[in-house]
Design a protein around this motif. Structure first.
Motif, PDB file in Angstrom:
ATOM      1  N   LEU A   1      15.002 -28.748  -3.742  1.00 24.99           N
ATOM      2  CA  LEU A   1      14.348 -29.837  -3.823  1.00 24.99           C
ATOM      3  C   LEU A   1      13.966 -29.997  -5.370  1.00 24.99           C
ATOM      4  N   LEU A   2      13.556 -29.022  -6.251  1.00 23.73           N
ATOM      5  CA  LEU A   2      13.134 -29.199  -7.415  1.00 23.73           C
ATOM      6  C   LEU A   2      14.561 -29.464  -8.346  1.00 23.73           C
ATOM      7  N   HIS A   3      15.567 -29.052  -7.812  1.00 24.22           N
ATOM      8  CA  HIS A   3      16.710 -29.269  -8.648  1.00 24.22           C
ATOM      9  C   HIS A   3      17.077 -30.667  -8.289  1.00 24.22           C
ATOM     10  N   SER A   4      17.107 -31.063  -7.143  1.00 26.27           N
ATOM     11  CA  SER A   4      17.469 -32.476  -6.780  1.00 26.27           C
ATOM     12  C   SER A   4      16.467 -33.560  -7.211  1.00 26.27           C
ATOM     13  N   GLN A   5      15.443 -33.364  -7.364  1.00 24.28           N
ATOM     14  CA  GLN A   5      14.389 -34.242  -8.076  1.00 24.28           C
ATOM     15  C   GLN A   5      14.589 -34.536  -9.575  1.00 24.28           C
ATOM     16  N   PHE A   6      15.016 -33.192 -10.166  1.00 21.07           N
ATOM     17  CA  PHE A   6      15.233 -33.128 -11.448  1.00 21.07           C
ATOM     18  C   PHE A   6      16.500 -34.039 -11.955  1.00 21.07           C
ATOM     19  N   GLN A   7      17.708 -33.771 -10.979  1.00 19.33           N
ATOM     20  CA  GLN A   7      18.994 -34.435 -10.916  1.00 19.33           C
ATOM     21  C   GLN A   7      18.592 -36.035 -10.935  1.00 19.33           C
ATOM     22  N   ASP A   8      18.046 -36.436 -10.022  1.00 17.47           N
ATOM     23  CA  ASP A   8      17.499 -38.016  -9.996  1.00 17.47           C
ATOM     24  C   ASP A   8      16.816 -38.533 -11.029  1.00 17.47           C
ATOM     25  N   TRP A   9      16.035 -37.577 -11.511  1.00 14.58           N
ATOM     26  CA  TRP A   9      15.453 -38.314 -12.718  1.00 14.58           C
ATOM     27  C   TRP A   9      16.113 -38.228 -13.902  1.00 14.58           C
ATOM     28  N   LEU A  10      17.013 -37.271 -14.053  1.00 14.86           N
ATOM     29  CA  LEU A  10      18.223 -37.309 -15.288  1.00 14.86           C
ATOM     30  C   LEU A  10      18.914 -38.446 -15.205  1.00 14.86           C
ATOM     31  N   ASN A  11      19.388 -38.740 -13.710  1.00 19.78           N
ATOM     32  CA  ASN A  11      20.392 -39.548 -13.720  1.00 19.78           C
ATOM     33  C   ASN A  11      19.634 -40.941 -14.060  1.00 19.78           C
ATOM     34  N   LEU A  12      18.666 -41.170 -13.783  1.00 28.49           N
ATOM     35  CA  LEU A  12      17.852 -42.457 -13.960  1.00 28.49           C
ATOM     36  C   LEU A  12      17.663 -42.789 -15.576  1.00 28.49           C
ATOM     37  N   GLN A  13      17.456 -41.555 -16.186  1.00 29.64           N
ATOM     38  CA  GLN A  13      17.285 -41.584 -17.771  1.00 29.64           C
ATOM     39  C   GLN A  13      18.695 -42.038 -18.181  1.00 29.64           C
ATOM     40  N   VAL A  14      19.613 -41.512 -17.712  1.00 28.23           N
ATOM     41  CA  VAL A  14      21.266 -41.763 -18.238  1.00 28.23           C
ATOM     42  C   VAL A  14      21.181 -43.087 -17.907  1.00 28.23           C
ATOM     43  N   ALA A  15      20.951 -43.443 -16.689  1.00 27.50           N
ATOM     44  CA  ALA A  15      21.274 -45.149 -16.439  1.00 27.50           C
ATOM     45  C   ALA A  15      20.326 -45.981 -17.274  1.00 27.50           C
ATOM     46  N   ARG A  16      19.381 -45.566 -17.689  1.00 27.91           N
ATOM     47  CA  ARG A  16      18.350 -46.654 -18.529  1.00 27.91           C
ATOM     48  C   ARG A  16      19.337 -46.884 -20.017  1.00 27.91           C
ATOM     49  N   HIS A  17      19.515 -45.629 -20.260  1.00 26.37           N
ATOM     50  CA  HIS A  17      20.002 -45.339 -21.569  1.00 26.37           C
ATOM     51  C   HIS A  17      21.376 -46.175 -21.776  1.00 26.37           C
ATOM     52  N   LEU A  18      22.175 -46.019 -20.838  1.00 22.52           N
ATOM     53  CA  LEU A  18      23.474 -46.751 -20.776  1.00 22.52           C
ATOM     54  C   LEU A  18      23.187 -48.191 -20.424  1.00 22.52           C
ATOM     55  N   GLU A  19      22.446 -48.603 -19.811  1.00 23.60           N
ATOM     56  CA  GLU A  19      22.065 -50.142 -19.789  1.00 23.60           C
ATOM     57  C   GLU A  19      21.592 -50.652 -21.104  1.00 23.60           C
ATOM     58  N   ALA A  20      20.823 -49.924 -21.737  1.00 24.12           N
ATOM     59  CA  ALA A  20      20.407 -50.428 -23.125  1.00 24.12           C
ATOM     60  C   ALA A  20      21.594 -50.323 -24.207  1.00 24.12           C
ATOM     61  N   GLN A  21      22.524 -49.466 -24.311  1.00 25.70           N
ATOM     62  CA  GLN A  21      23.423 -49.735 -24.878  1.00 25.70           C
ATOM     63  C   GLN A  21      24.493 -50.713 -24.407  1.00 25.70           C
ATOM     64  N   ALA A  22      24.606 -51.059 -23.228  1.00 23.78           N
ATOM     65  CA  ALA A  22      25.652 -52.061 -22.879  1.00 23.78           C
ATOM     66  C   ALA A  22      24.838 -53.614 -23.254  1.00 23.78           C
TER      67      ALA A  22
END
Length: 57
Positions: free
Chosen positions: A7-28
């Motif tokens: 559960l902790l690993h899944s939550q961390f992966q979700d958070w990390l994916n969100l951070q990457v998505a935000r970064h890529l949106e800003a770059q785009a």
């Protein structure tokens, strides 16, 4: 204990994916074409016959 780790690993992966998505949106956003209202007049480049090796803007 294993379920809690998963559960902790899944939550961390979700958070990390969100951070990457935000970064890529800003770059785009930096590379998106400006709207027609934001476009300025294009630069005209002319080559003069007297000095053909020179290009003037």
């Amino acid at each position: 204990m294993k379920i809690e780790k998963r559960l902790l690993h899944s939550q961390f992966q979700d958070w990390l994916n969100l951070q990457v998505a935000r970064h890529l949106e800003a770059q785009a956003a930096k590379f998106r074409a400006p709207s027609s209202a934001d476009r300025s007049e294009p630069i005209q480049i002319k080559a003069h016959t007297t000095d053909a090796d020179m290009v003037h803007a």
